[in-house]
Design a protein around this motif. Structure first.
Motif, PDB file in Angstrom:
ATOM      1  N   GLN A  40       0.727  -1.325  -0.090  1.00 57.22           N
ATOM      2  CA  GLN A  40       0.023  -0.123   0.030  1.00 57.22           C
ATOM      3  C   GLN A  40       0.937   1.281  -0.050  1.00 57.22           C
ATOM      4  OE1 GLN A  40      -2.703   0.175   3.141  1.00 57.22           O
ATOM      5  NE2 GLN A  40      -3.794  -1.815   2.483  1.00 57.22           N
ATOM      6  N   ALA A  41       1.912   1.347   0.596  1.00 60.88           N
ATOM      7  CA  ALA A  41       2.701   2.252   0.836  1.00 60.88           C
ATOM      8  C   ALA A  41       3.448   2.513  -0.587  1.00 60.88           C
ATOM      9  CB  ALA A  41       3.980   2.234   1.830  1.00 60.88           C
ATOM     10  N   VAL A  42       3.888   1.700  -1.091  1.00 63.40           N
ATOM     11  CA  VAL A  42       4.433   1.629  -2.507  1.00 63.40           C
ATOM     12  C   VAL A  42       3.557   2.110  -3.722  1.00 63.40           C
ATOM     13  CG1 VAL A  42       5.426   0.440  -4.563  1.00 63.40           C
ATOM     14  CG2 VAL A  42       6.351   0.096  -2.291  1.00 63.40           C
ATOM     15  N   ASP A  43       2.301   1.515  -3.278  1.00 63.39           N
ATOM     16  CA  ASP A  43       1.008   2.020  -4.285  1.00 63.39           C
ATOM     17  C   ASP A  43       0.980   3.542  -4.078  1.00 63.39           C
ATOM     18  OD1 ASP A  43       0.957  -0.494  -5.180  1.00 63.39           O
ATOM     19  OD2 ASP A  43      -1.066  -0.886  -4.062  1.00 63.39           O
ATOM     20  N   LEU A  44       0.708   3.800  -2.698  1.00 58.87           N
ATOM     21  CA  LEU A  44       0.452   5.382  -2.650  1.00 58.87           C
ATOM     22  C   LEU A  44       1.569   6.296  -3.038  1.00 58.87           C
ATOM     23  CD1 LEU A  44      -0.841   5.301   1.035  1.00 58.87           C
ATOM     24  CD2 LEU A  44      -2.151   5.655  -0.858  1.00 58.87           C
ATOM     25  N   GLU A  45       3.031   5.823  -2.962  1.00 56.34           N
ATOM     26  CA  GLU A  45       4.005   6.820  -3.762  1.00 56.34           C
ATOM     27  C   GLU A  45       3.867   6.772  -5.136  1.00 56.34           C
ATOM     28  OE1 GLU A  45       7.794   5.179  -2.626  1.00 56.34           O
ATOM     29  OE2 GLU A  45       7.274   5.931  -0.230  1.00 56.34           O
ATOM     30  N   ASP A  46       3.424   5.636  -5.752  1.00 56.17           N
ATOM     31  CA  ASP A  46       3.373   5.576  -7.262  1.00 56.17           C
ATOM     32  C   ASP A  46       2.050   6.436  -7.655  1.00 56.17           C
ATOM     33  OD1 ASP A  46       5.309   3.881  -7.235  1.00 56.17           O
ATOM     34  OD2 ASP A  46       3.985   1.885  -7.765  1.00 56.17           O
ATOM     35  N   ASP A  47       0.885   6.615  -6.940  1.00 48.71           N
ATOM     36  CA  ASP A  47      -0.269   7.119  -7.043  1.00 48.71           C
ATOM     37  C   ASP A  47       0.314   8.709  -7.060  1.00 48.71           C
ATOM     38  OD1 ASP A  47      -1.745   4.883  -7.371  1.00 48.71           O
ATOM     39  OD2 ASP A  47      -2.906   5.392  -5.556  1.00 48.71           O
ATOM     40  N   GLU A  48       1.080   9.192  -6.131  1.00 50.85           N
ATOM     41  CA  GLU A  48       1.651  10.586  -6.026  1.00 50.85           C
ATOM     42  C   GLU A  48       2.293  10.791  -7.399  1.00 50.85           C
ATOM     43  OE1 GLU A  48       3.693  11.571  -2.382  1.00 50.85           O
ATOM     44  OE2 GLU A  48       2.103  10.725  -1.003  1.00 50.85           O
ATOM     45  N   VAL A  49       3.098  10.021  -7.851  1.00 53.61           N
ATOM     46  CA  VAL A  49       3.861  10.292  -9.007  1.00 53.61           C
ATOM     47  C   VAL A  49       3.018  10.487 -10.261  1.00 53.61           C
ATOM     48  CG1 VAL A  49       5.536   9.301 -10.668  1.00 53.61           C
ATOM     49  CG2 VAL A  49       6.189   9.344  -8.115  1.00 53.61           C
ATOM     50  N   LEU A  50       2.113   9.454 -10.528  1.00 53.81           N
ATOM     51  CA  LEU A  50       0.881   9.234 -11.614  1.00 53.81           C
ATOM     52  C   LEU A  50       0.252  10.871 -11.313  1.00 53.81           C
ATOM     53  CD1 LEU A  50      -0.086   5.774 -11.649  1.00 53.81           C
ATOM     54  CD2 LEU A  50       1.066   7.032 -13.359  1.00 53.81           C
ATOM     55  N   GLU A  51      -0.186  11.010 -10.363  1.00 48.28           N
ATOM     56  CA  GLU A  51      -0.999  12.294 -10.146  1.00 48.28           C
ATOM     57  C   GLU A  51      -0.088  13.530 -10.432  1.00 48.28           C
ATOM     58  OE1 GLU A  51      -2.135  12.279  -6.019  1.00 48.28           O
ATOM     59  OE2 GLU A  51      -3.867  10.917  -6.499  1.00 48.28           O
ATOM     60  N   GLY A  52       1.164  13.633 -10.275  1.00 46.85           N
ATOM     61  CA  GLY A  52       1.916  14.638 -10.728  1.00 46.85           C
ATOM     62  C   GLY A  52       2.319  14.710 -12.261  1.00 46.85           C
ATOM     63  N   VAL A  53       2.307  13.623 -12.908  1.00 52.55           N
ATOM     64  CA  VAL A  53       2.257  13.475 -14.300  1.00 52.55           C
ATOM     65  C   VAL A  53       0.979  13.866 -14.877  1.00 52.55           C
ATOM     66  CG1 VAL A  53       2.460  11.893 -16.307  1.00 52.55           C
ATOM     67  CG2 VAL A  53       4.160  11.655 -14.343  1.00 52.55           C
ATOM     68  N   GLY A  54      -0.116  13.561 -14.435  1.00 48.61           N
ATOM     69  CA  GLY A  54      -1.464  13.737 -14.678  1.00 48.61           C
ATOM     70  C   GLY A  54      -1.567  15.651 -14.642  1.00 48.61           C
ATOM     71  N   LEU A  55      -1.125  16.126 -13.785  1.00 54.33           N
ATOM     72  CA  LEU A  55      -1.293  17.364 -13.449  1.00 54.33           C
ATOM     73  C   LEU A  55      -0.554  18.203 -14.777  1.00 54.33           C
ATOM     74  CD1 LEU A  55      -1.059  18.004  -9.727  1.00 54.33           C
ATOM     75  CD2 LEU A  55      -3.180  18.089 -11.183  1.00 54.33           C
ATOM     76  N   VAL A  56       0.576  17.562 -15.020  1.00 57.17           N
ATOM     77  CA  VAL A  56       1.624  18.285 -15.938  1.00 57.17           C
ATOM     78  C   VAL A  56       0.898  18.149 -17.442  1.00 57.17           C
ATOM     79  CG1 VAL A  56       3.855  18.067 -17.092  1.00 57.17           C
ATOM     80  CG2 VAL A  56       3.676  18.113 -14.519  1.00 57.17           C
ATOM     81  N   ALA A  57       0.308  16.968 -17.644  1.00 56.90           N
ATOM     82  CA  ALA A  57      -0.574  16.632 -18.899  1.00 56.90           C
ATOM     83  C   ALA A  57      -1.666  17.745 -18.799  1.00 56.90           C
ATOM     84  CB  ALA A  57      -0.973  15.338 -19.025  1.00 56.90           C
ATOM     85  N   GLN A  58      -2.369  17.880 -17.668  1.00 61.65           N
ATOM     86  CA  GLN A  58      -3.751  18.621 -17.939  1.00 61.65           C
ATOM     87  C   GLN A  58      -3.172  20.207 -18.013  1.00 61.65           C
ATOM     88  OE1 GLN A  58      -5.131  17.840 -14.207  1.00 61.65           O
ATOM     89  NE2 GLN A  58      -6.613  16.464 -14.614  1.00 61.65           N
ATOM     90  N   LYS A  59      -2.150  20.736 -17.585  1.00 62.16           N
ATOM     91  CA  LYS A  59      -1.512  21.956 -17.882  1.00 62.16           C
ATOM     92  C   LYS A  59      -1.147  21.951 -19.297  1.00 62.16           C
ATOM     93  CE  LYS A  59       1.703  25.552 -16.714  1.00 62.16           C
ATOM     94  NZ  LYS A  59       1.805  26.021 -15.418  1.00 62.16           N
ATOM     95  N   GLU A  60      -0.635  21.266 -19.962  1.00 59.80           N
ATOM     96  CA  GLU A  60      -0.127  21.251 -21.228  1.00 59.80           C
ATOM     97  C   GLU A  60      -1.283  21.014 -22.287  1.00 59.80           C
ATOM     98  OE1 GLU A  60       2.772  18.948 -24.694  1.00 59.80           O
ATOM     99  OE2 GLU A  60       2.751  18.332 -22.616  1.00 59.80           O
ATOM    100  N   THR A  61      -2.268  20.201 -21.642  1.00 60.47           N
ATOM    101  CA  THR A  61      -3.409  20.238 -22.636  1.00 60.47           C
ATOM    102  C   THR A  61      -4.220  21.722 -22.579  1.00 60.47           C
ATOM    103  OG1 THR A  61      -3.756  17.776 -22.105  1.00 60.47           O
ATOM    104  CG2 THR A  61      -5.834  19.155 -22.710  1.00 60.47           C
ATOM    105  N   ALA A  62      -4.458  22.384 -21.545  1.00 60.73           N
ATOM    106  CA  ALA A  62      -4.692  23.624 -21.406  1.00 60.73           C
ATOM    107  C   ALA A  62      -4.067  24.712 -22.242  1.00 60.73           C
ATOM    108  CB  ALA A  62      -4.937  24.146 -20.200  1.00 60.73           C
TER     109      ALA A  62
END
Length: 109
Positions: A40-62
């Motif tokens: 779960q700890a590893v999954d949560l860290e992975d999720d944080e990285v994915l969320e960061g990548v997603g935010l960057v992609a959303q900004k570039e999309t805008a």
């Protein structure tokens, strides 16, 4: 004056790529988490990285949607600071560029 049809095609292709990436991230984030606390700890860290990548992609999309707006109103490829044309090389490197190379360099110093 840049070839607007070419840049629109490039922007649309990049938007499709970002859309697929965001969809993959969403799918990954929706996966059930392990019952094991260590996993779960590893999954949560992975999720944080994915969320960061997603935010960057959303900004570039805008930014790319803003670029499509500039194509529509005829201002794409014109520096918003000095009014000079933005080079094709810069536009190909940064499809959503709003300033020319010289103005971008001046702003970073």
């Amino acid at each position: 004056m840049p070839d607007l049809a070419t840049y629109k095609t490039l922007i649309d292709a990049r938007l499709n790529e970002l859309g697929a990436r965001l969809s993959d991230i969403e799918t990954e984030l929706d996966l059930p988490k392990s019952k094991d606390l260590g996993e779960q700890a590893v999954d949560l860290e992975d999720d944080e990285v994915l969320e960061g990548v997603g935010l960057v992609a959303q900004k570039e999309t805008a930014l790319l949607h803003d670029a499509l707006g500039r194509i529509a109103d005829g201002t794409y490829g014109t520096c918003q600071k000095c009014g000079d044309p933005i080079s094709d090389a810069r536009l190909r490197a940064v499809l959503y560029a709003v300033v020319c190379r010289d103005c971008a360099q001046a702003a970073s110093t």
